[in-house]
Motif scaffolding. Structure first.
Motif, mmCIF file in Angstrom:
data_model
loop_
_atom_site.group_PDB
_atom_site.id
_atom_site.type_symbol
_atom_site.label_atom_id
_atom_site.label_comp_id
_atom_site.label_asym_id
_atom_site.label_seq_id
_atom_site.Cartn_x
_atom_site.Cartn_y
_atom_site.Cartn_z
ATOM 1 N N GLN A 15 0.751 -1.213 0.105
ATOM 2 C CA GLN A 15 -0.094 0.008 0.002
ATOM 3 C C GLN A 15 0.792 1.217 -0.107
ATOM 4 N N ILE A 16 0.662 2.071 -0.897
ATOM 5 C CA ILE A 16 1.361 3.404 -0.969
ATOM 6 C C ILE A 16 0.097 4.299 -0.548
ATOM 7 N N ASP A 17 0.321 5.009 0.832
ATOM 8 C CA ASP A 17 -0.872 6.095 1.072
ATOM 9 C C ASP A 17 -0.703 6.828 0.415
ATOM 10 N N SER A 18 -1.743 8.087 0.406
ATOM 11 C CA SER A 18 -2.028 9.475 -0.380
ATOM 12 C C SER A 18 -1.003 10.239 -0.052
ATOM 13 N N TYR A 19 -0.389 10.106 1.374
ATOM 14 C CA TYR A 19 0.566 11.322 1.661
ATOM 15 C C TYR A 19 2.044 10.987 0.927
ATOM 16 N N VAL A 20 2.326 9.566 0.816
ATOM 17 C CA VAL A 20 3.495 9.407 0.178
ATOM 18 C C VAL A 20 3.312 9.597 -1.543
ATOM 19 N N GLY A 21 2.232 9.059 -2.053
ATOM 20 C CA GLY A 21 1.589 9.388 -3.229
ATOM 21 C C GLY A 21 1.740 10.765 -3.662
ATOM 22 N N ARG A 22 1.272 11.584 -2.866
ATOM 23 C CA ARG A 22 1.227 13.048 -3.259
ATOM 24 C C ARG A 22 2.594 13.740 -3.281
ATOM 25 N N SER A 150 11.215 6.459 -15.848
ATOM 26 C CA SER A 150 11.504 7.297 -16.893
ATOM 27 C C SER A 150 10.851 6.866 -18.193
ATOM 28 N N CYS A 151 10.299 7.911 -18.976
ATOM 29 C CA CYS A 151 9.692 7.620 -20.219
ATOM 30 C C CYS A 151 10.642 6.842 -20.941
ATOM 31 N N GLU A 152 10.253 5.570 -21.777
ATOM 32 C CA GLU A 152 11.060 4.830 -22.493
ATOM 33 C C GLU A 152 11.071 5.374 -23.973
ATOM 34 N N ALA A 153 10.404 6.322 -24.344
ATOM 35 C CA ALA A 153 10.375 6.928 -25.752
ATOM 36 C C ALA A 153 11.703 7.708 -26.040
ATOM 37 N N GLY A 154 12.487 7.265 -27.022
ATOM 38 C CA GLY A 154 13.622 8.116 -27.551
ATOM 39 C C GLY A 154 13.430 9.702 -27.551
ATOM 40 N N GLY A 155 14.330 10.380 -26.947
ATOM 41 C CA GLY A 155 14.125 11.903 -26.830
ATOM 42 C C GLY A 155 13.514 12.430 -25.751
ATOM 43 N N CYS A 156 13.163 11.517 -24.694
ATOM 44 C CA CYS A 156 12.312 12.017 -23.865
ATOM 45 C C CYS A 156 12.819 11.624 -22.332
ATOM 46 N N GLU A 157 13.122 12.778 -21.657
ATOM 47 C CA GLU A 157 13.767 12.518 -20.129
ATOM 48 C C GLU A 157 12.692 12.597 -19.199
ATOM 49 N N LEU A 158 11.337 12.922 -19.412
ATOM 50 C CA LEU A 158 10.100 12.996 -18.630
ATOM 51 C C LEU A 158 10.096 11.622 -17.412
ATOM 52 N N VAL A 159 9.928 12.180 -16.171
ATOM 53 C CA VAL A 159 9.666 10.734 -15.347
ATOM 54 C C VAL A 159 8.133 10.896 -14.958
ATOM 55 N N PHE A 160 7.785 9.771 -14.346
ATOM 56 C CA PHE A 160 6.632 9.778 -13.785
ATOM 57 C C PHE A 160 6.380 8.596 -12.764
ATOM 58 N N PHE A 161 5.334 8.745 -11.899
ATOM 59 C CA PHE A 161 4.855 7.757 -10.872
ATOM 60 C C PHE A 161 3.932 6.806 -11.332
ATOM 61 N N ASP A 162 4.225 5.665 -11.735
ATOM 62 C CA ASP A 162 3.199 4.601 -12.368
ATOM 63 C C ASP A 162 2.274 4.212 -11.429
ATOM 64 N N THR A 164 -0.456 2.560 -12.205
ATOM 65 C CA THR A 164 -1.221 1.529 -12.887
ATOM 66 C C THR A 164 -1.080 0.278 -11.894
ATOM 67 N N LYS A 165 -2.247 -0.660 -11.864
ATOM 68 C CA LYS A 165 -2.175 -1.689 -10.937
ATOM 69 C C LYS A 165 -1.036 -2.758 -11.146
ATOM 70 N N ASN A 166 -0.698 -3.125 -12.417
ATOM 71 C CA ASN A 166 0.104 -3.865 -12.841
ATOM 72 C C ASN A 166 1.764 -3.133 -13.096
ATOM 73 N N THR A 167 1.788 -1.966 -12.763
ATOM 74 C CA THR A 167 3.188 -1.423 -13.020
ATOM 75 C C THR A 167 3.562 -1.595 -14.657
ATOM 76 N N SER A 168 2.508 -1.418 -15.437
ATOM 77 C CA SER A 168 2.771 -1.649 -16.951
ATOM 78 C C SER A 168 2.918 -0.243 -17.818
ATOM 79 N N ARG A 169 2.933 0.847 -17.260
ATOM 80 C CA ARG A 169 3.080 2.015 -17.899
ATOM 81 C C ARG A 169 4.506 2.241 -18.430
ATOM 82 N N ARG A 170 4.951 2.691 -19.301
ATOM 83 C CA ARG A 170 6.405 2.794 -20.060
ATOM 84 C C ARG A 170 6.607 4.104 -20.586
ATOM 85 N N PHE A 171 5.598 4.970 -20.714
ATOM 86 C CA PHE A 171 5.817 6.207 -21.635
ATOM 87 C C PHE A 171 4.894 7.299 -20.444
#
Length: 191
Positions: A15-22, A150-162, A164-171
Motif C-alpha cells: 500500500q502506498i498511502d496518499s501522503y507518500v503518493g502526493r 522514466s519515459c522509454e520513448a527516445g528523446g524524452c527524459e520526463l519521469v512519472f509515478f506509475d 497502474t495496478k500492474n506497473t505496466s506504464r512505459r511512457f
C-alpha cells in the motif's frame, strides 16, 4: 493461535498511502519542470522565470505551497530536482545523499499535528526536498521502486509515478507512446 494475514500480502501489492503518493508526485513535477533537457522528442528550453513556471505547474496540479515561493526558492528547487532525478533510475545512493543533505527526519508539525519529514524550521526548498525524497525512499523501501519510471520513448527524459495496478506504464504520455509505436512500425517496415 489465530493467524492474521495483512491484505497487501494476499495480492503481493504494498500500500502506498496518499501522503507518500502526493509527495512522489511533487518529485515528478519538480524533475519534469525544472530539470529535464528533452521532452517528447524535443529539446526543452529552461524557463526564463523559474518561479513563475513552477507556480503555474503547481496550480495545474492542485498543489498549494504553504508559503509564497521566492526566486531563490525556485532556484534551489531546480537543484533539488537534479538531486531527485537519479531516483527514477533506481539510484538509491543519490537518494540517500539527498535525504541527509536536506535533513529528512520524521516529525509532527502544526495544529492539529501533521506528519512531515523535515524539521520545523526548514526552508521551503529543504522541506520539500526532505518530504519528496522520503516519499521516493518509502516507495522504493516497500518494494515498489519500479513505479518510479522514466519515459522509454527516445528523446524524452520526463519521469512519472506509475500508479497502474500492474506497473505496466512505459511512457510519460500518449504522444510519446504514439511516437515510439510509429518508430517501431517504420523500423519493421524497413527490415
Amino acid at each position: 493461535m489465530p493467524v492474521t494475514i495483512e491484505a497487501w500480502r494476499i495480492t503481493g501489492q504494498s500500500q502506498i498511502d496518499s501522503y507518500v503518493g502526493r509527495w512522489a508526485e511533487l518529485a515528478v513535477l519538480l524533475v519534469n519542470e525544472l530539470h529535464v533537457k528533452r521532452a517528447r522528442g524535443r529539446p526543452v528550453t529552461p524557463p526564463d522565470n523559474r518561479r513563475a513556471a513552477l507556480e503555474e505547474a503547481l496550480r495545474a496540479h492542485d498543489w498549494t505551497p504553504g508559503r509564497p515561493l521566492t526566486d531563490a526558492d525556485a532556484d534551489r528547487l531546480a537543484g533539488v530536482a537534479a538531486e531527485l532525478h537519479p531516483a527514477f533510475a533506481g539510484d538509491v545512493t543519490a537518494l540517500n545523499q539527498a535525504l541527509v543533505r536536506h535533513g529528512a527526519v520524521p516529525s509532527l508539525h502544526g495544529d492539529p499535528p501533521r506528519l512531515a519529514f523535515h524539521g520545523a524550521g526548514a526552508s521551503l526548498p529543504d522541506a520539500w526536498a526532505a518530504d519528496a525524497a522520503t516519499a521516493l525512499a518509502m516507495v522504493i523501501g516497500v518494494g515498489q521502486g519500479e513505479r518510479l519510471r522514466s519515459c522509454e520513448a527516445g528523446g524524452c527524459e520526463l519521469v512519472f509515478f506509475d500508479v497502474t495496478k500492474n506497473t505496466s506504464r512505459r511512457f510519460c504520455g500518449l504522444s510519446c507512446q504514439n511516437r515510439a509505436k510509429a518508430s517501431a512500425y517504420r523500423a519493421r517496415r524497413r527490415a
